[in-house]
Enzyme design. Structure first.
Site, PDB file in Angstrom:
ATOM      1  N   LYS A  16      39.660  -2.734  18.332  1.00  0.00           N
ATOM      2  CA  LYS A  16      38.844  -1.838  19.173  1.00  0.00           C
ATOM      3  C   LYS A  16      37.776  -1.132  18.323  1.00  0.00           C
ATOM      4  CE  LYS A  16      42.439   0.617  20.480  1.00  0.00           C
ATOM      5  NZ  LYS A  16      43.491  -0.038  19.664  1.00  0.00           N
ATOM      6  N   ARG A  91      44.917   7.595  26.398  1.00  0.00           N
ATOM      7  CA  ARG A  91      46.113   6.841  26.007  1.00  0.00           C
ATOM      8  C   ARG A  91      47.301   7.180  26.883  1.00  0.00           C
ATOM      9  NH1 ARG A  91      44.577   5.830  20.358  1.00  0.00           N
ATOM     10  NH2 ARG A  91      46.258   4.959  19.155  1.00  0.00           N
ATOM     11  N   ARG A 130      45.003  -4.032   6.853  1.00  0.00           N
ATOM     12  CA  ARG A 130      43.806  -3.199   7.072  1.00  0.00           C
ATOM     13  C   ARG A 130      43.630  -2.183   5.938  1.00  0.00           C
ATOM     14  NH1 ARG A 130      43.209  -0.030  12.512  1.00  0.00           N
ATOM     15  NH2 ARG A 130      45.334   0.576  11.994  1.00  0.00           N
ATOM     16  N   ARG A 163      45.813   3.359   5.462  1.00  0.00           N
ATOM     17  CA  ARG A 163      46.198   4.514   6.285  1.00  0.00           C
ATOM     18  C   ARG A 163      47.691   4.768   6.172  1.00  0.00           C
ATOM     19  NH1 ARG A 163      43.514   3.516  12.146  1.00  0.00           N
ATOM     20  NH2 ARG A 163      45.602   4.142  12.791  1.00  0.00           N
ATOM     21  N   ARG A 174      54.440   2.616  16.707  1.00  0.00           N
ATOM     22  CA  ARG A 174      53.177   2.747  17.441  1.00  0.00           C
ATOM     23  C   ARG A 174      53.107   1.734  18.583  1.00  0.00           C
ATOM     24  NH1 ARG A 174      49.142   2.171  12.644  1.00  0.00           N
ATOM     25  NH2 ARG A 174      47.529   2.114  14.236  1.00  0.00           N
TER      26      ARG A 174
HETATM   27  P1  AP5 Z   1      40.692  -2.256  14.018  1.00  0.00           P
HETATM   28  O1  AP5 Z   1      39.309  -2.495  14.542  1.00  0.00           O
HETATM   29  O2  AP5 Z   1      40.878  -1.186  12.998  1.00  0.00           O
HETATM   30  O3  AP5 Z   1      41.713  -2.081  15.246  1.00  0.00           O
HETATM   31  P2  AP5 Z   1      41.924  -0.888  16.272  1.00  0.00           P
HETATM   32  O4  AP5 Z   1      42.233  -1.514  17.595  1.00  0.00           O
HETATM   33  O5  AP5 Z   1      40.776   0.076  16.225  1.00  0.00           O
HETATM   34  O6  AP5 Z   1      43.254  -0.285  15.664  1.00  0.00           O
HETATM   35  P3  AP5 Z   1      43.834   1.171  15.379  1.00  0.00           P
HETATM   36  O7  AP5 Z   1      45.141   0.913  14.683  1.00  0.00           O
HETATM   37  O8  AP5 Z   1      42.853   2.063  14.683  1.00  0.00           O
HETATM   38  O9  AP5 Z   1      44.111   1.701  16.727  1.00  0.00           O
HETATM   39  P4  AP5 Z   1      45.174   2.690  17.070  1.00  0.00           P
HETATM   40  O10 AP5 Z   1      44.844   2.724  18.463  1.00  0.00           O
HETATM   41  O11 AP5 Z   1      46.585   2.518  16.805  1.00  0.00           O
HETATM   42  O12 AP5 Z   1      44.930   3.894  16.030  1.00  0.00           O
HETATM   43  P5  AP5 Z   1      44.094   5.193  16.213  1.00  0.00           P
HETATM   44  O13 AP5 Z   1      43.357   5.421  14.968  1.00  0.00           O
HETATM   45  O14 AP5 Z   1      43.369   5.179  17.498  1.00  0.00           O
HETATM   46  O15 AP5 Z   1      41.232  -3.656  13.446  1.00  0.00           O
HETATM   47  C1  AP5 Z   1      42.478  -3.750  12.808  1.00  0.00           C
HETATM   48  C2  AP5 Z   1      42.368  -4.669  11.555  1.00  0.00           C
HETATM   49  O16 AP5 Z   1      42.076  -5.994  11.983  1.00  0.00           O
HETATM   50  C3  AP5 Z   1      41.237  -4.281  10.585  1.00  0.00           C
HETATM   51  O17 AP5 Z   1      41.634  -4.560   9.276  1.00  0.00           O
HETATM   52  C4  AP5 Z   1      40.065  -5.186  10.997  1.00  0.00           C
HETATM   53  O18 AP5 Z   1      39.205  -5.435   9.900  1.00  0.00           O
HETATM   54  C5  AP5 Z   1      40.808  -6.437  11.449  1.00  0.00           C
HETATM   55  N1  AP5 Z   1      40.145  -7.116  12.559  1.00  0.00           N
HETATM   56  C6  AP5 Z   1      39.506  -6.545  13.617  1.00  0.00           C
HETATM   57  N2  AP5 Z   1      39.072  -7.498  14.461  1.00  0.00           N
HETATM   58  C7  AP5 Z   1      39.475  -8.688  13.918  1.00  0.00           C
HETATM   59  C8  AP5 Z   1      39.337 -10.048  14.336  1.00  0.00           C
HETATM   60  N3  AP5 Z   1      38.717 -10.363  15.487  1.00  0.00           N
HETATM   61  N4  AP5 Z   1      39.883 -11.013  13.550  1.00  0.00           N
HETATM   62  C9  AP5 Z   1      40.529 -10.701  12.375  1.00  0.00           C
HETATM   63  N5  AP5 Z   1      40.670  -9.431  11.930  1.00  0.00           N
HETATM   64  C10 AP5 Z   1      40.149  -8.453  12.704  1.00  0.00           C
HETATM   65  O19 AP5 Z   1      45.260   6.291  16.382  1.00  0.00           O
HETATM   66  C11 AP5 Z   1      46.036   6.729  15.295  1.00  0.00           C
HETATM   67  C12 AP5 Z   1      46.963   7.844  15.767  1.00  0.00           C
HETATM   68  O20 AP5 Z   1      46.202   8.975  16.239  1.00  0.00           O
HETATM   69  C13 AP5 Z   1      47.884   7.486  16.935  1.00  0.00           C
HETATM   70  O21 AP5 Z   1      49.066   6.819  16.520  1.00  0.00           O
HETATM   71  C14 AP5 Z   1      48.166   8.880  17.522  1.00  0.00           C
HETATM   72  O22 AP5 Z   1      49.114   9.592  16.771  1.00  0.00           O
HETATM   73  C15 AP5 Z   1      46.816   9.591  17.360  1.00  0.00           C
HETATM   74  N6  AP5 Z   1      45.954   9.432  18.550  1.00  0.00           N
HETATM   75  C16 AP5 Z   1      44.752   8.782  18.604  1.00  0.00           C
HETATM   76  N7  AP5 Z   1      44.257   8.836  19.845  1.00  0.00           N
HETATM   77  C17 AP5 Z   1      45.137   9.510  20.596  1.00  0.00           C
HETATM   78  C18 AP5 Z   1      45.196   9.855  21.977  1.00  0.00           C
HETATM   79  N8  AP5 Z   1      44.223   9.498  22.839  1.00  0.00           N
HETATM   80  N9  AP5 Z   1      46.266  10.547  22.422  1.00  0.00           N
HETATM   81  C19 AP5 Z   1      47.257  10.922  21.577  1.00  0.00           C
HETATM   82  N10 AP5 Z   1      47.278  10.611  20.259  1.00  0.00           N
HETATM   83  C20 AP5 Z   1      46.225   9.908  19.780  1.00  0.00           C
END
Ligand code: AP5
Length: 222
Positions: A16, A91, A130, A163, A174
């Site tokens: 994403k 979420r 990652r 991370r 997660r």
């Molecule tokens: P990447 O683009 O980083 O994936 P992503 O979907 O953005 O993954 P996240 O893990 O950041 O999402 P998340 O939703 O768990 O974490 P967030 O930071 O929001 O890609 C992943 C990897 O794959 C990278 O290495 C990339 O290079 C590679 N890649 C990408 N596309 C590819 C492809 N097509 N082919 C091959 N490789 C590829 O949340 C973290 C924490 O924050 C949560 O656990 C929670 O505690 C809190 N939080 C955040 N938002 C909320 C909310 N709305 N409500 C409550 N708590 C929240």
């Protein structure tokens, strides 16, 4: 392409953030990652960061009121007429309802919700490999897209690190949090006719092209 208001929905590690950045690079739409915003608060040791840190470290969601306040305040600062992408928010159903209420007040529509579809095994593989820049949050992958200079960010020269929630035991938590609390949003947005799906298993450029096609279709049907 007309400026869009988009939500990126899907399990962790499905690309994403990567795709939001590509749309930001191409169109200048604001890419608002709720995770990046919270990590910046944690780094600054702000009141929000201190409240959020333990939830994030263990793979739980931070309370709805904390993240909803942060995101709505952020959206209010986006210039009128500029597109935006919400990556990782909402979420939960209460977050989606609070977002809908805020947008209704500002008379802003959601143009589409893009669901990133990827099997769990690939998710885990992508997350454990990652790496992110500690300073500007640019995302890398040691297997698919490493930084050119080893452990330094290509964009800003900052340190590239893993991370703290990207360890396998936290990833499993997660994924389970996603299934119980976030997956109901698929049906929520499907019922509103907003949900579109992309095959997130393809290469980043191919997923980007598929997203552009989806967005062009939204324009054509408007
Ligand atoms: P990447 O683009 O980083 O994936 P992503 O979907 O953005 O993954 P996240 O893990 O950041 O999402 P998340 O939703 O768990 O974490 P967030 O930071 O929001 O890609 C992943 C990897 O794959 C990278 O290495 C990339 O290079 C590679 N890649 C990408 N596309 C590819 C492809 N097509 N082919 C091959 N490789 C590829 O949340 C973290 C924490 O924050 C949560 O656990 C929670 O505690 C809190 N939080 C955040 N938002 C909320 C909310 N709305 N409500 C409550 N708590 C929240």
């Amino acid at each position: 392409m007309k400026a869009k208001h988009l939500i990126f929905l899907g399990p962790p590690g499905t690309g994403k953030g990567t795709q939001a950045q590509l749309l930001n690079d191409k169109f200048g739409w604001a890419a608002m990652s709720s995770g990046d915003i919270l990590r910046a608060e944690v780094k600054a040791e702000s009141k929000i960061g201190l409240a959020a840190h333990e939830y994030m470290r263990t793979g739980a969601l931070v309370p709805d009121d904390i993240i909803t306040g942060v995101i709505l305040a952020g959206l209010e600062r986006v210039a009128a007429g500029r597109g935006w992408i919400l990556d990782g928010f909402p979420r939960t159903v209460p977050q989606a309802e609070a977002l809908a209420a805020g947008l209704a007040k500002w008379k802003l529509p959601i143009d589409g919700v893009i669901y990133f579809n990827l099997p769990d095994a690939t998710i885990i593989e992508r997350i454990v490999t990652r790496r992110v820049c500690k300073e500007c949050a640019t995302t890398y992958n040691v297997r698919f897209s490493p930084p050119k200079a080893g452990d330094r960010c290509d964009r800003c020269g900052g340190a590239v690190i893993q991370r703290e929630d990207d360890r396998e035991e936290v990833i499993v938590k997660r994924l389970s949090t996603y299934r119980t609390q976030t997956a109901p949003l698929i049906e929520y947005y499907e019922r509103q006719g907003l949900l579109r799906s992309v095959d997130a298993s393809l290469a980043p450029a191919t997923v980007h092209a598929a997203a552009l096609e989806l967005l062009a279709r939204l324009d054509a049907s408007a």
